[in-house]
Scaffold this active site. Structure first.
Site, short mmCIF file in Angstrom:
data_model
loop_
_atom_site.label_atom_id
_atom_site.label_comp_id
_atom_site.label_asym_id
_atom_site.label_seq_id
_atom_site.Cartn_x
_atom_site.Cartn_y
_atom_site.Cartn_z
N THR A 1 1.78 -0.51 -13.58
CA THR A 1 0.62 0.35 -13.36
C THR A 1 0.93 1.85 -13.31
O THR A 1 0.35 2.63 -14.08
CB THR A 1 -0.07 -0.07 -12.05
N TYR B 1 -6.95 7.65 -3.04
CA TYR B 1 -7.06 6.23 -3.38
C TYR B 1 -7.48 5.37 -2.19
O TYR B 1 -6.88 5.43 -1.13
CB TYR B 1 -5.75 5.70 -3.96
#
Ligand code: AMP
Ligand code: ZN
Ligand code: ZN
Length: 407
Positions: free
Chosen positions: A68, A153
């Site tokens: 990722t 996030y």
């Protein structure tokens, strides 16, 4: 008279140029772990719509390792991980002398770990406003290295809130409105890991993410911005099934040596304590080299673009697709798992490939191409934003420009 004409011509050129520069908005969406072939399951009407009316690549080739953080950062920097510094989700950084882990907020925000220039930095230098509703590398502690607007996030933030956040930025007064917005969704990755790629949970998450595209389109239409917005949908990598049979306990194999093992699963990094240990470890692994490949950093194949940095560890092990490299600590975890999914393997392996779909005023209509590379998205975005890309990138606009209308 002649001077007046010249001035008029100049004004026309400037205004045409300004209109061109102000033309499109651009939304870059990431569906984590959305494998290249998920759109072929017949459950993604919105991607199908883009395929018909925009552009679509058969697959998007990620960088190695197919994880990722390295890949999201390659997409926005146009660099291979060996050049942008985020060489894995978990790695030891000899510059900071600290471990980098994606769950460690201080490491994730430490600018020293990021040696590339993200598109939002390039844009900011050229006066173009950007925003990010989550993206690896968007939260650095230095203002000038972040998008103008960003969100920290939050894994559990409702997907509807994320779409709402994107649309809210587009409601800002014209001169504050971002020209590029990134947004991120994890569902296909999360459920792919937990249940495997053919699970009902993955099917459900594919449909859920596809439906978000429809919601975004509706929102853009209600703001009257649908016709002036390019929407680009990508994934960072694919996913392949793993199980508790295809496992190799590397720690057990190295029990007579001194070393540190970093990461596990498709890829493992070994830091031998001494030069003696280094050759011993390598020889041990080489002698039993089956269902994995072992390399000294210096012999990592060129095509992986993963050797030209001293951050890359001295010994690298890459498992064959579907196999998992584990430590003693993980034996129990794997024994309890009958089927799951993972990624990180060689980026030539097709299961590791992701998706690329795009629609909007700058893209061709109903155009499908073969495999494209994710490092080329940075110069594509630069073109869409009418900015000059960073010259020091691995990506090449010439490899992707044919997706645009005017090329
Ligand atoms: P991976 O281990 O490669 O499958 O990573 C996927 C995970 O990365 C997701 O489940 C998220 O928890 C995490 N992630 C994605 N984007 C961010 C981000 N911007 N900040 C922190 N963690 C993230
Ligand atoms: Zn991912
Ligand atoms: Zn994942």
């Amino acid at each position: 008279m002649f001077r007046k004409k010249i001035i008029l011509l100049f004004l026309i050129i400037v205004s045409v140029n300004l209109t061109a520069q102000q033309k499109s908005y651009n939304i870059l969406i990431s569906f984590d772990g959305f494998r290249w072939d998920y759109p072929n399951r017949g459950i993604t009407p919105n991607l199908e719509f883009i395929k018909q009316h925009g552009v679509h690549a058969n697959s998007l080739k990620p960088c190695f390792p197919t994880k990722t953080f390295p890949n999201h950062y390659s997409i926005v920097t146009g660099l291979y991980p060996q050049n942008h510094g985020i060489i894995a989700n978990t790695f030891y950084n000899p510059i900071t002398e600290k471990m980098y882990r994606i769950g460690d907020t201080a490491a994730v925000r430490d600018p020293q770990n990021y040696t590339g220039e993200a598109i939002w930095e390039t844009a900011k230098r050229q006066g173009v406003i950007t925003a990010s509703y989550f993206w690896p590398g968007s939260e650095l502690t230095l203002d000038y290295r972040r998008p103008d607007y960003y969100e920290k996030y939050d894994h559990n933030r409702a997907y509807s809130k994320r779409i709402e956040g994107v649309l809210n930025w587009l409601k800002l007064p014209f001169n504050q409105r971002p020209k590029l917005i990134t947004v991120y969704f994890d569902a296909t990755d999360t459920y792919g890991h937990k249940f495997g790629t053919n699970s009902p949970e993955v099917t459900q998450s594919i449909m859920q993410l596809d439906s978000l595209i429809g919601k975004l389109f509706d929102g853009l239409k209600s703001l009257n911005l649908y016709d002036s917005t390019n929407v680009i949908i990508v994934s960072d990598h694919g996913m392949t099934d793993v199980d508790n049979v295809r496992i190799i306990n590397i720690e057990e194999m190295l029990s007579g040596t001194k070393q540190k093992i970093v990461d596990s699963g498709p890829v493992m990094y070994i830091f031998p304590d001494t030069d003696d240990d280094k050759s011993k470890i390598y020889n041990l692994l080489k002698a039993s080299e089956k269902n994995y490949k072992v390399y000294y950093r210096e012999e990592i194949p060129e095509y992986l673009n993963f050797s030209k940095s001293f951050i890359i560890p001295p010994i690298l092990i890459i498992a064959e697709p579907g196999w998992s490299l584990i430590t003693n600590r993980e034996v129990k975890k794997y024994n309890n798992m009958s089927v799951g999914g993972n990624h990180g393997y060689d980026n030539n392996y097709i299961d590791m490939h992701g998706i690329f779909f795009a629609i909007g005023p700058d893209f061709k209509n109903g155009y499908t191409c073969g495999t494209i590379q994710n490092i080329d998205i940075n110069p594509l975005l630069a073109e869409l934003l009418h900015i000059i890309p960073n010259q020091n990138i691995d990506g090449k606009f010439e490899r992707i420009e044919f997706l645009l209308k005017n090329y």
